[in-house]
Design an enzyme around this catalytic site. Structure first.
Site, PDB file in Angstrom:
ATOM      1  N   GLY A 102       0.849  -1.196   0.000  1.00 19.16           N
ATOM      2  CA  GLY A 102       0.000   0.000   0.000  1.00 19.16           C
ATOM      3  C   GLY A 102       0.873   1.230   0.000  1.00 19.16           C
ATOM      4  O   GLY A 102       2.063   1.174   0.338  1.00 19.16           O
ATOM      5  N   CYS A 119       5.808   0.168   7.818  1.00 18.13           N
ATOM      6  CA  CYS A 119       5.452   1.370   7.050  1.00 18.13           C
ATOM      7  C   CYS A 119       6.663   1.775   6.207  1.00 18.13           C
ATOM      8  O   CYS A 119       7.796   1.814   6.714  1.00 18.13           O
ATOM      9  CB  CYS A 119       5.075   2.511   7.984  1.00 18.13           C
ATOM     10  SG  CYS A 119       4.585   4.024   7.131  1.00 18.13           S
ATOM     11  N   HIS A 162      -4.573   1.666   7.635  1.00 22.05           N
ATOM     12  CA  HIS A 162      -3.226   2.230   7.764  1.00 22.05           C
ATOM     13  C   HIS A 162      -3.029   3.387   6.783  1.00 22.05           C
ATOM     14  O   HIS A 162      -2.537   4.460   7.144  1.00 22.05           O
ATOM     15  CB  HIS A 162      -2.189   1.127   7.508  1.00 22.05           C
ATOM     16  CG  HIS A 162      -0.774   1.577   7.537  1.00 22.05           C
ATOM     17  ND1 HIS A 162       0.104   1.246   8.540  1.00 22.05           N
ATOM     18  CD2 HIS A 162      -0.062   2.341   6.669  1.00 22.05           C
ATOM     19  CE1 HIS A 162       1.292   1.799   8.297  1.00 22.05           C
ATOM     20  NE2 HIS A 162       1.221   2.457   7.155  1.00 22.05           N
ATOM     21  N   GLU A 163      -3.459   3.178   5.526  1.00 22.17           N
ATOM     22  CA  GLU A 163      -3.276   4.227   4.506  1.00 22.17           C
ATOM     23  C   GLU A 163      -4.188   5.418   4.758  1.00 22.17           C
ATOM     24  O   GLU A 163      -3.796   6.572   4.551  1.00 22.17           O
ATOM     25  CB  GLU A 163      -3.534   3.648   3.101  1.00 22.17           C
ATOM     26  CG  GLU A 163      -2.677   2.466   2.704  1.00 22.17           C
ATOM     27  CD  GLU A 163      -1.184   2.696   2.897  1.00 22.17           C
ATOM     28  OE1 GLU A 163      -0.457   1.707   3.028  1.00 22.17           O
ATOM     29  OE2 GLU A 163      -0.744   3.877   2.947  1.00 22.17           O
TER      30      GLU A 163
HETATM   31  O1  K2U Z   1       1.857   2.856   4.307  1.00 23.99           O
HETATM   32  C1  K2U Z   1       2.802   2.166   3.957  1.00 23.99           C
HETATM   33  O2  K2U Z   1       3.965   2.456   4.226  1.00 23.99           O
HETATM   34  C2  K2U Z   1       2.529   0.905   3.208  1.00 23.99           C
HETATM   35  C3  K2U Z   1       2.589  -0.294   4.083  1.00 23.99           C
HETATM   36  C4  K2U Z   1       1.181  -0.837   4.104  1.00 23.99           C
HETATM   37  C5  K2U Z   1       0.874  -1.755   5.226  1.00 23.99           C
HETATM   38  C6  K2U Z   1       1.134  -1.401   6.538  1.00 23.99           C
HETATM   39  C7  K2U Z   1       0.800  -2.268   7.560  1.00 23.99           C
HETATM   40  C8  K2U Z   1       0.226  -3.480   7.284  1.00 23.99           C
HETATM   41  C9  K2U Z   1      -0.023  -3.821   5.980  1.00 23.99           C
HETATM   42  C10 K2U Z   1       0.305  -2.957   4.959  1.00 23.99           C
HETATM   43  C11 K2U Z   1       3.703  -1.150   3.498  1.00 23.99           C
HETATM   44  O3  K2U Z   1       3.193  -2.026   2.582  1.00 23.99           O
HETATM   45  S1  K2U Z   1       4.703  -1.854   4.720  1.00 23.99           S
HETATM   46  C12 K2U Z   1       5.320  -3.308   4.121  1.00 23.99           C
HETATM   47  C13 K2U Z   1       4.397  -4.464   4.342  1.00 23.99           C
HETATM   48  C14 K2U Z   1       4.301  -5.410   3.377  1.00 23.99           C
HETATM   49  C15 K2U Z   1       3.478  -6.511   3.572  1.00 23.99           C
HETATM   50  C16 K2U Z   1       2.748  -6.665   4.743  1.00 23.99           C
HETATM   51  C17 K2U Z   1       2.868  -5.719   5.718  1.00 23.99           C
HETATM   52  C18 K2U Z   1       3.700  -4.594   5.523  1.00 23.99           C
HETATM   53 ZN    ZN Z   2       2.614   3.653   6.191  1.00 22.42          ZN
END
Ligand code: K2U
Ligand code: ZN
Length: 180
Positions: free
Chosen positions: A46, A92, A134-135
């Site tokens: 995301g 994140c 989260h986003e």
């Molecule tokens: O906002 C961001 O930095 C994107 C995150 C989204 C996310 C955060 C927490 C849980 C799930 C997704 C990035 O994708 S962080 C990397 C990641 C990859 C797979 C699963 C969890 C986190």
């Molecule tokens: Zn984030």
């Protein structure tokens, strides 16, 4: 397409509140394409526009293993959330190397607009539900470390600032053609 710079915590720009998307035009489509290239390269599942210093209500998500199902959410709003909560070990892209448990709604229903401005709704659970919440926090100027204790948050801030100084020193030395 371009790889965009992702702001790193505790950059104050991460706390700006995003404004609604009003122009569903070629600029928006290019921004989504650039954000997607940036997210897949990171890699992540995301990315919010706030993280690439564009403070408009836009986020992209692709939680598939095949990385071929990108969805762009403009002006997203949660129209229903379960009473049931779940704790997920979140990371994140703006806080690299930091993971910790955050409690969120286990299921959510989101209404948003696509890049053409058409409205759609998504019912999410699991990782998708976590990622959407989260986003959407990013669009409100909130980073997930703000759910952690002040002690943990301060340690993370110190670690990130130290890393930032190291990155800037490396860049300066490279620019001067020297190392250490
Ligand atoms: O906002 C961001 O930095 C994107 C995150 C989204 C996310 C955060 C927490 C849980 C799930 C997704 C990035 O994708 S962080 C990397 C990641 C990859 C797979 C699963 C969890 C986190
Ligand atoms: Zn984030």
């Amino acid at each position: 397409m371009s790889i965009l710079n992702i702001l790193r915590y505790p950059d104050p720009r991460l706390h700006k509140v995003a404004v609604p998307v009003t122009a569903f035009d070629a600029r928006l489509e290019k921004l989504v394409a650039d954000m997607a290239e940036t997210m897949y390269e990171a890699p992540g599942v995301g990315l919010a526009a706030s993280q690439v210093d564009v403070h408009e209500q836009l986020l992209i998500i692709d939680v598939t293993e095949t990385k071929d199902a990108l969805v762009a959410y403009c002006n997203p709003e949660i129209i229903w959330a379960s009473d049931e909560m779940q704790v997920y070990d979140e990371g994140c892209l703006s806080v690299p190397g930091v993971y910790d448990g955050v409690e969120r709604h286990a299921r959510v229903k989101v209404r948003a607009q696509d890049v053409k401005g058409a409205f759609f709704e998504v019912e999410a659970d699991g990782l998708l539900a976590v990622c959407i919440q989260h986003e959407m926090d990013h669009l409100k100027g909130k980073v997930f470390v703000e759910y952690l204790s002040p002690l943990k948050r301060n340690r993370i801030k110190t670690k990130m600032l130290k890393e930032e100084r190291g990155i800037e020193r490396e860049a300066m030395l490279r620019a001067q053609g020297r190392r250490h």
